[in-house]
Design a protein around this motif. Structure first.
Motif, PDB file in Angstrom:
ATOM      1  N   UNK A 112      35.353  42.057  28.052  1.00  0.00           N
ATOM      2  CA  UNK A 112      34.808  40.913  28.772  1.00  0.00           C
ATOM      3  C   UNK A 112      33.811  40.144  27.915  1.00  0.00           C
ATOM      4  N   UNK A 113      32.964  40.867  27.182  1.00  0.00           N
ATOM      5  CA  UNK A 113      31.985  40.204  26.334  1.00  0.00           C
ATOM      6  C   UNK A 113      32.676  39.437  25.205  1.00  0.00           C
ATOM      7  N   UNK A 114      33.755  40.035  24.650  1.00  0.00           N
ATOM      8  CA  UNK A 114      34.517  39.357  23.603  1.00  0.00           C
ATOM      9  C   UNK A 114      35.095  38.044  24.129  1.00  0.00           C
ATOM     10  N   UNK A 115      35.552  38.060  25.378  1.00  0.00           N
ATOM     11  CA  UNK A 115      36.094  36.847  26.001  1.00  0.00           C
ATOM     12  C   UNK A 115      34.989  35.818  26.221  1.00  0.00           C
ATOM     13  N   UNK A 116      33.843  36.258  26.743  1.00  0.00           N
ATOM     14  CA  UNK A 116      32.737  35.342  27.012  1.00  0.00           C
ATOM     15  C   UNK A 116      32.187  34.706  25.740  1.00  0.00           C
ATOM     16  N   UNK A 117      32.268  35.432  24.636  1.00  0.00           N
ATOM     17  CA  UNK A 117      31.795  34.901  23.352  1.00  0.00           C
ATOM     18  C   UNK A 117      32.878  34.092  22.633  1.00  0.00           C
TER      19      UNK A 117
END
Length: 265
Positions: free
Chosen positions: A161-166
């Motif tokens: 999820x963090x990879x997507x948000x970044x």
């Protein structure tokens, strides 16, 4: 971890780094990564990293690594200091061509920062012991799949999820799983899916633990209405209370047990 090296150098002046990788193939991949990101990081930090692959026959590289004040990185695969062949042992030998010094001693005097790439593949018992020979200032370990029993002093985690948000990835696909409990102590259950038939009642592919000769093991078995997990698990206590299947519903892909537990695929 290339960015980490630049940051540590910029903030604290540390300049000696050794990347330990599990195989020659990954070693070559890491070397390529340094090549293709060199311009990018030079623009950001105004300096280049001097990087090289450890080779017991190229001792001038080790001398330069030890004496050069700029940012230096040695890439080495674990076999280069673990294997028993003569070539691998050269790192521990006093060499005439190296002014009767041992390469490991020259490296160790720099107190390098060790970076372990894929520690779950590198850090066997012998390797951990041999890594002490580098006399590292400290060690950083990078992996997406750390072993649970060797995950300590966690500094940073990058999940999906963090990879997507970044905006590091364009999209993520989520596979939903319903599971209750954890293995070993509670009633571990995992519903893989429902099987529907025209002529007979549906069945479920259910994951649960079973007592076997070699110990308790998680398995996936075909389960029908009326099946009792206490019996089918070899009388494991976590399934004693009401874990008899009372309903398998193809409409919402669920399994219900006598004790009220309901699990979705």
């Amino acid at each position: 971890y290339i960015k980490t090296m630049y940051e540590l150098n910029m903030r604290y002046g540390w300049s000696k780094f050794i990347i330990v990788v599990p195989s020659i193939a990954i070693r070559e991949g890491v070397y390529k990564s340094f090549q293709i990101t060199q311009e990018h990081f030079t623009e950001d930090y105004g300096k280049k990293i001097r990087f090289f692959i450890y080779n017991s026959s190229q001792l001038t590289e080790i001398d330069r690594f030890a004496s050069d004040n700029s940012l230096n990185v040695m890439i080495i695969n674990a076999q280069a200091f673990n294997a028993r062949g003569k070539d691998a042992r050269r790192i521990y030998m006093k060499l005439d061509s190296f002014r009767s010094r041992r390469p490991i001693d020259v490296i160790a005097k720099t107190n390098p920062i060790l970076i372990i790439d894929e520690p779950q593949s590198v850090e066997g018992k012998q390797t951990k012991e041999n890594l002490k020979g580098f006399n590292p200032l400290f060690t950083l370990r990078y992996s997406a799949t750390h072993k649970k029993d060797s995950l300590y002093n966690l500094i940073y985690r990058l999940d999906a999820m963090e990879a997507y948000n970044k905006k590091l990835v364009k999209k993520i696909a989520v596979k939903g799983i319903a599971q209750t409990g954890t293995t070993g102590t509670e009633g571990y259950l995992y519903l893989e899916g429902i099987n529907l038939f025209k002529e007979k009642s549906p069945t479920a592919n259910l994951g649960f633990e079973v007592k076997q000769a070699g110990g308790v093991k998680a398995v996936v078995r075909k389960i029908e209405i009326g099946h009792n997990l206490y019996d089918r698990s070899g009388s494991l206590e976590q399934y004693r209370d009401g874990f008899t299947v009372t309903n398998i519903d193809g409409r919402d892909n669920s399994v219900t047990f006598q004790n009220g537990t309901k699990l979705y695929a």
